[in-house]
Design a protein around this motif. Sequence first.
Motif, PDB file in Angstrom:
ATOM      1  N   HIS A   1      11.920  -3.435   9.080  1.00 20.00           N
ATOM      2  CA  HIS A   1      11.268  -4.524   7.409  1.00 20.00           C
ATOM      3  C   HIS A   1      10.845  -4.513   6.397  1.00 20.00           C
ATOM      4  N   ASP A   2       8.959  -4.182   7.147  1.00 16.05           N
ATOM      5  CA  ASP A   2       7.676  -3.764   6.163  1.00 16.05           C
ATOM      6  C   ASP A   2       7.307  -3.372   7.135  1.00 16.05           C
ATOM      7  N   LEU A   3       5.875  -3.330   7.043  1.00 13.95           N
ATOM      8  CA  LEU A   3       4.438  -3.051   7.768  1.00 13.95           C
ATOM      9  C   LEU A   3       3.901  -4.881   8.774  1.00 13.95           C
TER      10      LEU A   3
ATOM     11  N   ARG B   1       1.448   2.303  -0.096  1.00  6.87           N
ATOM     12  CA  ARG B   1       1.891   3.371  -0.949  1.00  6.87           C
ATOM     13  C   ARG B   1       3.229   3.866  -0.950  1.00  6.87           C
ATOM     14  N   ALA B   2       3.435   4.364   0.576  1.00  2.00           N
ATOM     15  CA  ALA B   2       4.703   5.521   0.878  1.00  2.00           C
ATOM     16  C   ALA B   2       5.636   4.620   1.184  1.00  2.00           C
ATOM     17  N   LEU B   3       5.546   3.389   1.378  1.00  3.55           N
ATOM     18  CA  LEU B   3       6.921   2.100   2.147  1.00  3.55           C
ATOM     19  C   LEU B   3       6.990   1.100   1.218  1.00  3.55           C
TER      20      LEU B   3
ATOM     21  N   ILE C   1       7.471   5.548  12.413  1.00  4.81           N
ATOM     22  CA  ILE C   1       8.003   4.566  11.970  1.00  4.81           C
ATOM     23  C   ILE C   1       8.783   4.828  10.396  1.00  4.81           C
ATOM     24  N   ARG C   2       9.951   4.259  10.031  1.00  7.70           N
ATOM     25  CA  ARG C   2      10.023   4.564   8.923  1.00  7.70           C
ATOM     26  C   ARG C   2      10.197   2.742   8.787  1.00  7.70           C
ATOM     27  N   VAL C   3      10.411   2.715   6.811  1.00  5.35           N
ATOM     28  CA  VAL C   3      10.568   1.459   6.037  1.00  5.35           C
ATOM     29  C   VAL C   3      11.654   2.516   4.713  1.00  5.35           C
ATOM     30  N   PRO C   4      12.880   2.412   5.259  1.00 10.56           N
ATOM     31  CA  PRO C   4      13.348   3.238   4.503  1.00 10.56           C
ATOM     32  C   PRO C   4      13.794   1.891   3.409  1.00 10.56           C
ATOM     33  N   ASP C   5      13.807   2.778   2.036  1.00  9.79           N
ATOM     34  CA  ASP C   5      14.322   1.890   0.464  1.00  9.79           C
ATOM     35  C   ASP C   5      15.915   1.747   0.518  1.00  9.79           C
TER      36      ASP C   5
END
Length: 206
Positions: free
Chosen positions: A71-73, A93-95, A121-125
């Motif tokens: 969901h987030d970092l 910056r990227a996520l 690890i992926r936090v999609p927009d």
Amino acid sequence: MAEFIKIYEENPNPKAIEKVVDVLKRGGLIIYPTDTVYGLGCDISNIKALEKVARIKQVKLEKSNFSFICHDLSHLSDYVKQIDTSTFKVLKRALPGPYTFILPGSKNLPHPFKKKKTVGIRVPDNKIALEIVKKLGHPIISTSIRDEDEVIEYTTDPELILEKWDNLVDVVIDGGYGDNNPSTVIDMSEDPVIIVREGKGSLEVL
């Protein structure tokens, strides 16, 4: 038969999200939208569900390269060894965004992934994906639903996805048309950084 649930990204219906999360908690498989291609996912803590996904993708679970959708970092420290400040700044910056970052895995990885040295690890927009993970309380694993018969293409139409995956998954979310450009994959587990796949995310974040 998979349930077909329409969810609008601008304003995801909490009841619909709840329904999807219940399916995940019961070990179900879902197909859901991200900010790139549609993904196949399950609860990261459910071994049976993880094994199902691995079978569908015809890979051994412990050798699989599934991404963790967070969901987030804030979940990072659960799965990733300590990273330096400059790496963290790139992630910040990227996520959320169309990136998969390969990072050094921690000792707390879920049981099947214990031997893995790295984790994606992926936090999609995408509000739908993020709401599901937030409500579930921990990541889902994810793999994109590339069509085996069409080398480059991804299925972008949820109704076609339903036709194809109806007997393999429990829920297909209709979150509108997907993208057919996958995430950019950046390996930051070692120095120098390696661009594994250039996709939708710009390399200017580095």
